[in-house]
Design a protein around this motif. Structure first.
Motif, PDB file in Angstrom:
ATOM      1  N   GLY A 214      16.312  82.103  37.371  1.00 29.06           N
ATOM      2  CA  GLY A 214      17.692  81.492  38.341  1.00 29.06           C
ATOM      3  C   GLY A 214      16.798  80.398  39.090  1.00 29.06           C
ATOM      4  N   ARG A 215      17.815  79.879  39.774  1.00 28.56           N
ATOM      5  CA  ARG A 215      17.361  79.225  41.466  1.00 28.56           C
ATOM      6  C   ARG A 215      16.221  80.228  42.254  1.00 28.56           C
ATOM      7  NH1 ARG A 215      19.284  73.595  44.478  1.00 28.56           N
ATOM      8  NH2 ARG A 215      17.477  73.870  45.509  1.00 28.56           N
ATOM      9  N   ILE A 216      15.058  80.202  42.772  1.00 29.72           N
ATOM     10  CA  ILE A 216      14.305  81.289  43.785  1.00 29.72           C
ATOM     11  C   ILE A 216      15.110  80.681  45.312  1.00 29.72           C
ATOM     12  CG2 ILE A 216      12.043  82.211  44.436  1.00 29.72           C
ATOM     13  CD1 ILE A 216      10.701  80.569  42.304  1.00 29.72           C
ATOM     14  N   ALA A 217      15.658  82.369  46.028  1.00 28.69           N
ATOM     15  CA  ALA A 217      15.800  82.058  46.821  1.00 28.69           C
ATOM     16  C   ALA A 217      15.490  83.146  48.195  1.00 28.69           C
ATOM     17  CB  ALA A 217      17.990  83.179  47.195  1.00 28.69           C
ATOM     18  N   VAL A 218      14.711  83.081  48.960  1.00 29.51           N
ATOM     19  CA  VAL A 218      13.603  83.634  49.920  1.00 29.51           C
ATOM     20  C   VAL A 218      14.175  84.247  50.854  1.00 29.51           C
ATOM     21  CG1 VAL A 218      12.116  81.903  50.699  1.00 29.51           C
ATOM     22  CG2 VAL A 218      11.033  83.879  50.794  1.00 29.51           C
ATOM     23  N   ARG A 219      13.876  85.436  51.449  1.00 28.70           N
ATOM     24  CA  ARG A 219      13.591  86.376  53.055  1.00 28.70           C
ATOM     25  C   ARG A 219      12.537  86.293  53.328  1.00 28.70           C
ATOM     26  NH1 ARG A 219      19.199  90.180  53.622  1.00 28.70           N
ATOM     27  NH2 ARG A 219      18.806  91.274  52.404  1.00 28.70           N
TER      28      ARG A 219
ATOM     29  N   TRP B 208      18.205  84.386  53.944  1.00 31.82           N
ATOM     30  CA  TRP B 208      18.512  83.340  53.031  1.00 31.82           C
ATOM     31  C   TRP B 208      17.935  82.212  52.746  1.00 31.82           C
ATOM     32  CZ3 TRP B 208      16.613  86.732  48.749  1.00 31.82           C
ATOM     33  CH2 TRP B 208      16.524  87.976  48.683  1.00 31.82           C
ATOM     34  N   MET B 209      16.618  81.918  52.051  1.00 33.18           N
ATOM     35  CA  MET B 209      17.086  80.123  52.103  1.00 33.18           C
ATOM     36  C   MET B 209      16.803  79.556  50.296  1.00 33.18           C
ATOM     37  SD  MET B 209      13.820  77.687  53.856  1.00 33.18           S
ATOM     38  CE  MET B 209      14.163  75.946  53.595  1.00 33.18           C
ATOM     39  N   LEU B 210      17.361  78.268  50.122  1.00 30.08           N
ATOM     40  CA  LEU B 210      17.242  78.513  48.761  1.00 30.08           C
ATOM     41  C   LEU B 210      15.763  77.296  48.666  1.00 30.08           C
ATOM     42  CD1 LEU B 210      18.878  78.836  46.137  1.00 30.08           C
ATOM     43  CD2 LEU B 210      20.805  76.344  46.821  1.00 30.08           C
ATOM     44  N   THR B 211      15.379  77.256  47.281  1.00 28.81           N
ATOM     45  CA  THR B 211      13.973  77.053  47.343  1.00 28.81           C
ATOM     46  C   THR B 211      14.910  75.698  46.946  1.00 28.81           C
ATOM     47  OG1 THR B 211      13.093  77.992  46.188  1.00 28.81           O
ATOM     48  CG2 THR B 211      12.833  79.016  47.602  1.00 28.81           C
ATOM     49  N   GLY B 212      13.752  74.592  46.119  1.00 29.53           N
ATOM     50  CA  GLY B 212      13.817  73.859  45.227  1.00 29.53           C
ATOM     51  C   GLY B 212      13.759  74.178  43.483  1.00 29.53           C
TER      52      GLY B 212
END
Length: 507
Positions: A348-353, A377-381
């Motif tokens: 999946g697309r990685i999100a980070v907090r 949360w931030m959606l990464t590329g």
């Protein structure tokens, strides 16, 4: 290295300026930076930075103003960085490898009050006041010291510039609180009064977001020589008694080939770090044996400078196949196109907090809204998944960006520059895996006149004249027409397959 030295991790300090002043009191004689024969202690760093800050204030730098630093790595950079912080300003580095368009784009977007440049740098675009490097020696000895600004934890502290999907720089902004919280993610790459070898440009997150970490631990940052060489690296590792050694896989590979490595005393090294590109298992094992210390891998991005990392004791295969587990205080989740979490183990697309995560892009609410998706949360590329041990395995990127030697490259901006050439009818650029450096760029070019096509050197020269030199493609392939998808878009996947088959990209 003294393991019982009291770090300033838990001190109630609102800003980086307060941390610097506390370090001046706690360990004034401890070396802060080593740049060849140029050395500066924490006491000298703060004293000289306050004198430079006084000159900056005379040139219009006020609390909240941006100071752009376009200097080579070293003590002058560190002094300017601290001077901006002590005035309550926002420090922002500019990568010297950027092209003129990118450089001017940063100046325009930032609205900086002041920019510090090398003596041979061209006159920057109209806007900020300019200080040349040759002026700093006098300013560091100025008779007047600035009064430190009393700031707040949520004040903006640094801006770190990164390319966007259009290739033009965008500035990830961090508060003092962000910098403080990033220290908790350090793990084995920070230790009280350690001596750390830094090989990253100071304009990158590896320095800009790690200032609190360095000062809180009272570490000495030893600057890698420019130009880099295995001989110089080995000499520094030995002479400076480095404890924490950071380098990219290419540098570790060259160090292994050095004839003096086997007889060198490296007993003081406690850990090695590799980043920017995958390190093959055999390289991890060879480096660990050679330096007598574990080699660990880190994964991060400009917007969240500490995300995951392998652990001491992880196998060489884990070091190569994965980027380790989330750092302390970092949460990850993997999302589908609807931003719902995918099943365990699925890609999946990685999100980070994280509390160290950027608060957004400077003067760019649209990009900020795209990236920050709510609830911290931030959606990464990047796409990835977790293995059974909780390690992150990267699976690809959400866009066409590729990473060459640790630098993000977006094909669209390179294509636009090449497309300006009169002998180019059309062009598409893709990244393809390459040994050690990670990925290289391949330009597929349809020439205007097949009998007189552009050369690789001409293409590279054109790109270098407008953009950072590392964005110039490494190879050129002349073709009659670009392949297209059923939607009549350039078929980048077909080109990637073709690029991967090129002989010179194989290991």
């Amino acid at each position: 290295m003294q393991d019982d030295a009291p770090p300033l991790l838990d001190a109630e300090l609102p800003t980086f300026a307060d941390l610097l002043l506390a370090a001046e009191r706690a360990f004034p004689g401890q070396e802060a930076f080593v740049e060849g024969s140029n050395r500066i202690t924490y006491g000298e760093w703060v004293d000289q930075s306050l004198r430079v800050a006084s000159a900056f204030a005379e040139r219009g730098v006020e609390p909240g103003a941006i100071v752009l630093i376009a200097l080579e790595n070293g003590v002058d950079y560190a002094v300017c960085f601290a001077a901006a912080q002590l005035l309550g300003g926002i420090a922002s580095g500019v990568n010297l490898r950027l092209g003129r368009r990118e450089f001017d784009g940063i100046i325009e977007r930032s609205g900086a009050a002041l920019i510090i440049v090398e003596d041979d740098a061209p006159e920057p675009k109209a806007g900020p006041r300019v200080v040349r490097r040759s002026e700093l020696a006098k300013l560091r000895q100025a008779p007047t010291r600035a009064a430190p600004h009393a700031g707040r934890p949520d004040d903006a502290a640094v801006i770190i510039w990164t390319s966007g999907t259009t290739g033009m720089p965008k500035g990830a902004c961090f508060t003092h609180d962000n910098l403080r919280n990033a220290v908790r993610t350090a793990g084995p790459v920070a230790a009280p009064l350690a001596r750390k070898l830094s090989s990253v440009p100071f304009a990158h997150a590896g320095f800009m977001s790690k200032g609190w970490e360095q000062v809180a631990f009272g570490m000495t940052l030893v600057v890698a020589p420019t130009p880099w060489s295995a001989d110089a690296m080995l000499r520094i590792l030995v002479d400076e008694r480095i404890n924490i050694a950071g380098a990219v896989p290419t540098q570790w590979t060259k160090l292994l080939a050095h004839p003096g490595l086997g007889s060198a005393d490296l007993s003081h090294i406690t850990v090695g770090i590799t980043a920017t590109a995958p390190a093959p298992p055999e390289l991890v094992e060879q480096v660990s044996r050679a330096i007598g210390a574990p080699l660990i891998v880190r994964y991060s991005m400009t917007e969240c400078p500490s995300m995951t990392g392998t652990r001491i004791g992880d196998s060489a295969d884990v070091q190569y196949r994965t980027v380790g587990r989330p750092q302390v205080g970092v949460e990850l989740k993997f999302l589908d196109d609807d931003r719902s979490e995918v099943p365990a183990g699925a890609v999946g697309r990685i999100a980070v907090r994280s509390k160290a995560l950027t608060v957004g892009y400077w003067n760019d609410p649209e990009k900020t809204a795209e990236a920050l998706i709510g609830d911290g949360w931030m959606l990464t590329g990047d796409f990835g998944r977790l293995d059974d041990s909780g390690n992150v395995i990267l699976a690809g990127r959400a866009n066409e960006m590729y990473i060459r030697g640790g630098y993000n490259i977006y094909p669209i901006e390179v294509e636009r520059i090449i497309g300006e050439m009169p002998d180019v009818a059309s062009v598409a650029v893709v990244g393809t895996p390459a040994p050690t450096i990670g990925e290289i760029g391949v330009a597929f070019v349809v020439p205007m006149d097949p009998a007189n096509p552009p050369s690789l050197e001409a293409v590279r020269s054109k790109v270098r004249s407008e953009l950072a030199d590392y964005k110039a493609p490494d190879q050129i392939v002349l073709i009659d027409a670009l392949p297209v998808t059923p939607m009549m878009k350039v078929d980048k996947q077909a080109l990637k397959v073709r690029a991967a088959a090129l002989e010179t990209t194989r290991g």
